[in-house]
Design an enzyme around this catalytic site. Structure first.
Site, PDB file in Angstrom:
ATOM      1  N   TYR A 132      19.393 -60.527  75.002  1.00  0.00           N
ATOM      2  CA  TYR A 132      20.503 -61.473  74.960  1.00  0.00           C
ATOM      3  C   TYR A 132      21.860 -60.885  74.589  1.00  0.00           C
ATOM      4  O   TYR A 132      22.876 -61.559  74.717  1.00  0.00           O
ATOM      5  CB  TYR A 132      20.141 -62.625  74.007  1.00  0.00           C
ATOM      6  CG  TYR A 132      18.989 -63.441  74.537  1.00  0.00           C
ATOM      7  CD1 TYR A 132      19.200 -64.382  75.536  1.00  0.00           C
ATOM      8  CD2 TYR A 132      17.692 -63.238  74.084  1.00  0.00           C
ATOM      9  CE1 TYR A 132      18.150 -65.119  76.052  1.00  0.00           C
ATOM     10  CE2 TYR A 132      16.629 -63.963  74.601  1.00  0.00           C
ATOM     11  CZ  TYR A 132      16.861 -64.906  75.585  1.00  0.00           C
ATOM     12  OH  TYR A 132      15.817 -65.628  76.121  1.00  0.00           O
ATOM     13  N   PHE A 173      13.183 -72.384  66.794  1.00  0.00           N
ATOM     14  CA  PHE A 173      13.102 -73.388  67.863  1.00  0.00           C
ATOM     15  C   PHE A 173      13.013 -72.696  69.230  1.00  0.00           C
ATOM     16  O   PHE A 173      13.082 -73.294  70.253  1.00  0.00           O
ATOM     17  CB  PHE A 173      14.308 -74.340  67.827  1.00  0.00           C
ATOM     18  CG  PHE A 173      15.646 -73.653  67.866  1.00  0.00           C
ATOM     19  CD1 PHE A 173      16.213 -73.274  69.068  1.00  0.00           C
ATOM     20  CD2 PHE A 173      16.349 -73.393  66.693  1.00  0.00           C
ATOM     21  CE1 PHE A 173      17.449 -72.645  69.111  1.00  0.00           C
ATOM     22  CE2 PHE A 173      17.586 -72.782  66.728  1.00  0.00           C
ATOM     23  CZ  PHE A 173      18.144 -72.400  67.936  1.00  0.00           C
TER      24      PHE A 173
END
Length: 413
Positions: free
Chosen positions: A125, A413
């Site tokens: 990322y 999450f």
């Protein structure tokens, strides 16, 4: 499939089973059960993205609408999740198309100036402007050495084992109070507490069900809570060798915090304590009589991305006055690329585009790493990620961006 960007679209409720199975298959998880059979409450399908090759789902992504604590404030945050690309469709520009679509839509919608995610692989990322902004301590220690320092005030309150219903009723309010002071903490609405307290046997990995503690002051006020599991084990010689995994400990003050840990360290038949999601700067380390008793193996936790640099920098507070021009390099978001005048301090700030000469040159990934106040811009300069143009600018920026409370995110999450 020549243009993956053209085929991306949100999944429908009817498509959820196929969408979720494709996602879980890439993550190597069991693609069955309630999560697959029906859309979970916390899912926001209108913010999902899927790519279909015929009838087959070959890429997935999603966003949760979250609220993130940043230095001195709380802000809306796009919680990026569900990001997968099937092995059959790698190296075709699919992931880049997903990331660009998400960032462009976030910018155009204007709901969140900040995005965040948990990275399954650390090499993915950074090229999209994300950087680790919080770290988890991954703490562990042997119970025989885990003792509080003499004189630590554990107060006159009491620690009780309680059922989950009683725990939740008290923990919700206490968490909402303390999370506002810790950068990196996320708000937990009802659906997120439901998720946090779900305790499926398949997810216990041989340990007990989750157990819950509340600390109550003499006046009846709940001032702390803890959640943990125990996994029993025995040596060849018949000695107990259990492991205690502490999932969360929060308190409003030192006495309650110390009392909870004192209880946890004394649980029978346990020889090892693990706290995988603790802050890498957890105060527990300074409560111990033996500073070498608790070992840390820090791991990256929440990765942050500034979707809109001006709005994101103006939203947080700064420990000292700052008046600098930042030249931001952003390959993925052209609306961020350029020079920004930041004038801010402890009470707030202002950030807008400017034609003035820069004091610092910084890539957006490095700016994201420093955003929650845990990574020093001086450290990033030493790594070649920040260039000082005006003498003293790095010292001023590093001082102002740092925050007294280390950023920490206990919620995956």
């Amino acid at each position: 499939m020549t243009d993956p960007a053209a085929g991306l679209r949100p999944a429908t409720p009817e498509e959820w089973p196929a969408f979720s199975r494709a996602m879980l298959h890439v993550f190597g998880e069991d693609a069955s059960g309630p999560f697959v059979e029906s859309v979970p409450e916390h899912a926001e399908l209108d913010r999902s993205l899927g790519l279909w090759d015929g009838e087959r789902v070959v890429a997935t992504a999603g966003i949760y609408s979250r609220e993130l604590t940043v230095p001195g404030a709380v802000v809306p945050c796009a919680g990026v999740t569900w990001v997968t690309v099937s092995p059959t469709h790698r190296r075709r520009g699919v992931l880049r198309a997903i990331m660009r679509r998400q960032l462009t839509e976030l910018h155009e919608q204007g709901r969140e100036a900040v995005a965040a995610l948990w990275a399954s692989e650390a090499s993915i990322y950074g090229r999209f402007g994300y950087a680790p902004a919080t770290w988890r301590g991954n703490l562990s220690g042997a119970t025989q050495r885990l003792r509080l320092r003499p004189g630590v005030d554990a107060g006159a309150g009491r620690v009780d084992l309680v059922p989950v219903e009683e725990y939740r009723a008290a923990a919700v309010a206490l968490y909402d109070r303390v999370r506002r002071f810790v950068p990196g903490n996320l708000a937990r609405g009802d659906v997120w507490w439901d998720r946090a307290l779900r305790d499926e046997p398949a997810q216990r990995h041989g340990a007990t069900e989750r157990r819950y503690l509340l600390h109550t002051d003499p006046d009846g006020t709940v001032s702390g809570y803890a959640a943990y599991r125990v996994k029993d084990a025995w040596t060849d010689g018949g000695e107990p060798d259990g492991t205690l995994t502490v999932e969360e400990v929060r308190a409003t003050g030192t006495p309650a915090y110390a009392a909870l840990w004192q209880f946890l360290f004394a649980i029978d038949l346990v020889r090892t304590v693990k706290v995988p999601m603790a802050s890498d700067d957890d105060p527990l380390r300074h409560l111990l009589a033996d500073p070498r008793a608790l070992h840390a193996r820090p791991l990256d936790a929440l990765w942050v991305r500034l979707v809109d640099v001006g709005r994101a920098l103006a939203a947080r507070r700064y420990t000292a006055p700052i008046n600098l021009v930042l030249e931001v390099r952003d390959r993925s978001c052209p609306w961020n690329d350029g020079r920004w005048a930041l004038t801010a301090g402890p009470s707030g700030g202002f950030c807008a585009r400017t034609d003035s000469d820069p004091d610092l040159v910084v890539d957006v990934e490095a700016l994201a790493a420093a955003y929650l106040g845990g990574t020093s811009l001086a450290t990033l300069q030493a790594a070649g990620r920040v260039t000082e143009v005006s003498p003293g600018a790095v010292t001023q920026a590093a001082t102002s961006f740092r925050w007294p409370v280390s950023p920490w995110c206990p919620d995956e999450f």
